[in-house]
Design a protein around this motif. Sequence first.
Motif, PDB file in Angstrom:
ATOM      1  N   GLN A 164       4.082   6.016  -4.107  1.00  0.00           N
ATOM      2  CA  GLN A 164       3.256   5.222  -3.211  1.00  0.00           C
ATOM      3  C   GLN A 164       3.662   3.749  -3.272  1.00  0.00           C
ATOM      4  O   GLN A 164       3.832   3.086  -2.242  1.00  0.00           O
ATOM      5  CB  GLN A 164       1.779   5.376  -3.568  1.00  0.00           C
ATOM      6  CG  GLN A 164       0.819   4.663  -2.626  1.00  0.00           C
ATOM      7  CD  GLN A 164       0.874   5.184  -1.200  1.00  0.00           C
ATOM      8  OE1 GLN A 164       1.265   6.329  -0.953  1.00  0.00           O
ATOM      9  NE2 GLN A 164       0.501   4.352  -0.241  1.00  0.00           N
ATOM     10  N   GLU A 165       3.840   3.238  -4.497  1.00  0.00           N
ATOM     11  CA  GLU A 165       4.163   1.829  -4.671  1.00  0.00           C
ATOM     12  C   GLU A 165       5.633   1.512  -4.410  1.00  0.00           C
ATOM     13  O   GLU A 165       5.968   0.404  -3.976  1.00  0.00           O
ATOM     14  CB  GLU A 165       3.796   1.384  -6.093  1.00  0.00           C
ATOM     15  CG  GLU A 165       2.300   1.362  -6.365  1.00  0.00           C
ATOM     16  CD  GLU A 165       1.559   0.359  -5.498  1.00  0.00           C
ATOM     17  OE1 GLU A 165       2.116  -0.732  -5.268  1.00  0.00           O
ATOM     18  OE2 GLU A 165       0.430   0.670  -5.050  1.00  0.00           O
ATOM     19  N   LYS A 211       4.653   2.122   0.360  1.00  0.00           N
ATOM     20  CA  LYS A 211       4.269   0.743   0.672  1.00  0.00           C
ATOM     21  C   LYS A 211       5.450  -0.106   1.123  1.00  0.00           C
ATOM     22  O   LYS A 211       5.350  -0.830   2.127  1.00  0.00           O
ATOM     23  CB  LYS A 211       3.537   0.123  -0.517  1.00  0.00           C
ATOM     24  CG  LYS A 211       2.109   0.627  -0.684  1.00  0.00           C
ATOM     25  CD  LYS A 211       1.377  -0.160  -1.762  1.00  0.00           C
ATOM     26  CE  LYS A 211      -0.073   0.295  -1.888  1.00  0.00           C
ATOM     27  NZ  LYS A 211      -0.795  -0.470  -2.941  1.00  0.00           N
TER      28      LYS A 211
END
Length: 411
Positions: free
Chosen positions: A332-333, A337
């Motif tokens: 996710q990071e 993102k």
Amino acid sequence: MNQFDVVIIGAGPSGSVSAALLKKQGLNVCVLEKQHFPRFVIGESLLPYCMDILAEAELVDAVHAEPSFQFKNGAAFTWGNRYTYFDFTDKFTAGPGTTYQVRRGIFDKILIDETAKKGVEVRFGHEVLALDNRGESATLQVKTENGEEYQLTAKFVLDASGYGRVLPRLLDLETPSHLPARIAHFTHIDDNITDPDFDRNKILITTHPAHRDVWLWLIPFADNRCSIGVVGLPETLTGESEAVLKKFALEAPMLKRILANANWDNEFPYRNIQGYSANVKSLHGKHFALLGNAAEFLDPVFSSGVTIALHSARLASRLIPRQLKGEAVDWQEEFAKPLMIGVNAFRTYVNGWYDTSFQDVIYARNPQPEIRQMLSSILAGYAWDEKNPFVAKSDARLKALAELCGTATQD
């Protein structure tokens, strides 16, 4: 034979680039492609940032060597009697400022052929039917074009299936796009353009004189052919593709003039695609990630599709080897993102195009050179450069700039 480090679904640009980058790092990679190449795909105008990624994947030399690809150094815009352009070599962000306009059938085949030469196994005519990712590895159920089914396992799976959106369908990841369901009618013509006002080194984007939410692309190739299409809401562009495309194209003053000698009736068919904008609930999951159009497709207006696909391939190819070595990777990071920085920047300007605020900026009479360099960078594909104010705060910056420019007029 059917155990791999990474299996990639789809042999389009993101599939080829991710496979080449992963193979370069020593991984055992297999690409599964339902179709055979070459095959027709719309989306012929590349952005310069693509060349940087293709160079990293060691695929760019083959692209440079193809004579049918048209050199591209910018984007031109016309509306009524207005004409303006962005030179991609005059931009805020460092990196390549030129690229090509390509027939995607040829382009995609060049990339996957070069990737296969690097030792990547490519299986054409193989369709993924199911994915089981509950175990320590992912298991894929695959069917050949002869109807035979088999299983293979992979430590990680990348979905590069484009409009096929294989894993979003199989894993119930699809969600409606926030963008309206527009339609595009398109074909390839023998353009026979001799008008000196037309620059073959740039895509020409035309705002329809009466309907500002309707626009047309004209993408020249190197052999007297052009891709031409019209995009708008279905209720505006209702009818047979040939009649609709010709009607709207010939209502635009510049297109009517430069296409005066065009041959619209060659062997290339008229086609349309509708409701192409897409979104998903998540860009990744256990043992998998989604690349390019398999995850999200915005709109063709600024030719961002291939660029987003290649950037997602670059990001994923940097994370998978780390994960397979046992490192902790936060998808996710470190993937979702960062990828969405550029996607959301492009989304700002797509929305601004259709609500006309970005059109007002493009067609402004007295543009500020520094601001145009920043916008040129985004139009050239550098939508992840957060040093560019029009990336980092795209919504607020565009709104303020549009108010400064005022409402554009045709004359």
